[in-house]
Design a protein around this motif. Sequence first.
Motif, mmCIF file in Angstrom:
data_model
loop_
_atom_site.group_PDB
_atom_site.id
_atom_site.type_symbol
_atom_site.label_atom_id
_atom_site.label_comp_id
_atom_site.label_asym_id
_atom_site.label_seq_id
_atom_site.Cartn_x
_atom_site.Cartn_y
_atom_site.Cartn_z
ATOM 1 N N VAL A 141 35.944 38.347 38.962
ATOM 2 C CA VAL A 141 37.249 38.972 38.719
ATOM 3 C C VAL A 141 38.011 39.122 40.033
ATOM 4 O O VAL A 141 39.216 38.861 40.099
ATOM 5 N N LEU A 142 37.300 39.532 41.075
ATOM 6 C CA LEU A 142 37.930 39.708 42.384
ATOM 7 C C LEU A 142 38.504 38.384 42.903
ATOM 8 O O LEU A 142 39.570 38.358 43.540
ATOM 9 N N ALA A 143 37.826 37.278 42.602
ATOM 10 C CA ALA A 143 38.268 35.960 43.074
ATOM 11 C C ALA A 143 39.640 35.570 42.529
ATOM 12 O O ALA A 143 40.379 34.814 43.173
ATOM 13 N N VAL A 144 39.985 36.087 41.332
ATOM 14 C CA VAL A 144 41.283 35.726 40.737
ATOM 15 C C VAL A 144 42.272 36.883 40.723
ATOM 16 O O VAL A 144 43.440 36.702 40.372
ATOM 17 N N ALA A 145 41.825 38.083 41.092
ATOM 18 C CA ALA A 145 42.722 39.248 41.092
ATOM 19 C C ALA A 145 43.559 39.329 42.358
ATOM 20 O O ALA A 145 44.514 40.103 42.438
ATOM 21 N N VAL A 146 43.215 38.521 43.355
ATOM 22 C CA VAL A 146 43.947 38.522 44.628
ATOM 23 C C VAL A 146 45.335 37.908 44.421
ATOM 24 O O VAL A 146 45.562 37.194 43.441
ATOM 25 N N PRO A 147 46.277 38.172 45.332
ATOM 26 C CA PRO A 147 47.626 37.624 45.165
ATOM 27 C C PRO A 147 47.667 36.112 45.311
ATOM 28 O O PRO A 147 46.714 35.506 45.814
ATOM 29 N N THR A 148 48.749 35.517 44.880
ATOM 30 C CA THR A 148 48.920 34.074 45.011
ATOM 31 C C THR A 148 48.883 33.671 46.477
ATOM 32 O O THR A 148 49.264 34.436 47.359
ATOM 33 N N GLY A 149 48.418 32.467 46.741
ATOM 34 C CA GLY A 149 48.231 32.027 48.124
ATOM 35 C C GLY A 149 49.510 31.521 48.775
ATOM 36 O O GLY A 149 50.313 30.829 48.135
ATOM 37 N N VAL A 150 49.694 31.871 50.031
ATOM 38 C CA VAL A 150 50.854 31.376 50.780
ATOM 39 C C VAL A 150 50.775 29.855 50.928
ATOM 40 O O VAL A 150 51.793 29.167 50.974
ATOM 41 N N THR A 151 49.547 29.316 50.960
ATOM 42 C CA THR A 151 49.393 27.861 51.090
ATOM 43 C C THR A 151 49.922 27.121 49.864
ATOM 44 O O THR A 151 50.098 25.895 49.913
ATOM 45 N N ILE A 207 56.819 38.941 46.423
ATOM 46 C CA ILE A 207 56.682 40.053 45.475
ATOM 47 C C ILE A 207 55.213 40.325 45.170
ATOM 48 O O ILE A 207 54.759 41.480 45.157
ATOM 49 N N ASP A 208 54.439 39.252 44.942
ATOM 50 C CA ASP A 208 53.023 39.428 44.613
ATOM 51 C C ASP A 208 52.244 39.997 45.793
ATOM 52 O O ASP A 208 51.324 40.798 45.612
ATOM 53 N N PHE A 231 48.153 47.512 45.340
ATOM 54 C CA PHE A 231 48.068 48.438 44.218
ATOM 55 C C PHE A 231 47.491 47.772 42.964
ATOM 56 O O PHE A 231 46.730 48.380 42.218
ATOM 57 N N VAL A 232 47.838 46.504 42.754
ATOM 58 C CA VAL A 232 47.375 45.789 41.563
ATOM 59 C C VAL A 232 45.905 45.415 41.676
ATOM 60 O O VAL A 232 45.109 45.661 40.764
ATOM 61 N N MET A 233 45.528 44.829 42.807
ATOM 62 C CA MET A 233 44.161 44.324 42.975
ATOM 63 C C MET A 233 43.100 45.426 42.896
ATOM 64 O O MET A 233 42.120 45.295 42.145
#
Length: 298
Positions: free
Chosen positions: A89-99, A120-121, A127-129
């Motif tokens: 879950v942690l692997a996909v709960a992170v924000p979108t990648g700048v790359t 925005i993300d 707070f979301v993660m």
Amino acid sequence: MAVLTPLSLLIGVMFDQIGQTFIGWIPFVFALMTFISGLNIRMRDAKVFVEHPKTILICIAFLHILMPVWAYFLAELFFDNHLLTIGFVLAVAVPTGVTSMIWITVSKGNVPLGLAIVLIDTLLAPFVMPSIVQLVVGNEMKIATNSIIIDMIWMIVLPSLAGIAVNELTKGSFPKKYSQVLAPISKFCLFFIVLVNSSVVAPYLKNLNAEIIKIIIVVLCLSVSGYLFAAIFARLFWQDRAIGTTFIFNAGMRNIAAGVVVATTYFPAKAVLPVVLGMLFQQVLASFASQGVRKYFH
């Protein structure tokens, strides 16, 4: 990126004793990388929210509702280990990648929209993660949610805002002038983070067994399905090729380095495994996706 990221992980596993001596450096290196990434963003990029609110909201929901639920389902289906569930879950709960911006640009997506989603993300991430992780952890384990929020604010939000401020004050001249220096530094920071954090899970990867192989396969399936779901969403909701392309890469890529830092700081090594292994496939899959996008929207 597609070659050096897995190579960094391999080196970190091989020389794990050396890598572990640099664990304390990771938050500072990550903050530096985030600052450099922030230099590519200007506040005017956030104005795109007014033009494409549906796209941005759907992308946020995809990143932080659909994919964490899907990751939880896969982890519970294939493993009987709560730490692995937390890791997935942690692997996909992170924000979108700048790359993702690299691939959006290469694939002729909507660059201002992509930057707005990243901005925005990133600001929502502290707070979301932790909230998503807390839901998964439940009462079985105590985690320092407040500490995670504080760490993410100073590792992600503050450096990003500092980078944006420098970009605004110099009217974009600073990142342009020093881009040939900053870009390699940013890449080095990413590889350093992968190398050092992979040393934490080295004991598991050095002793491959059926469970580790299964984790690798499920991580790959999770990563691939993220792109497939994103492609389906893009086809359902947008006729515009540029917007659809932007959504696919923003939804398919993650700032996994942030997840690795949080995982190694607050959870046992078992929970770190799915997060670190996610780095193996991200850039490789993005390169395949860039080729697939052209055929998909043809």
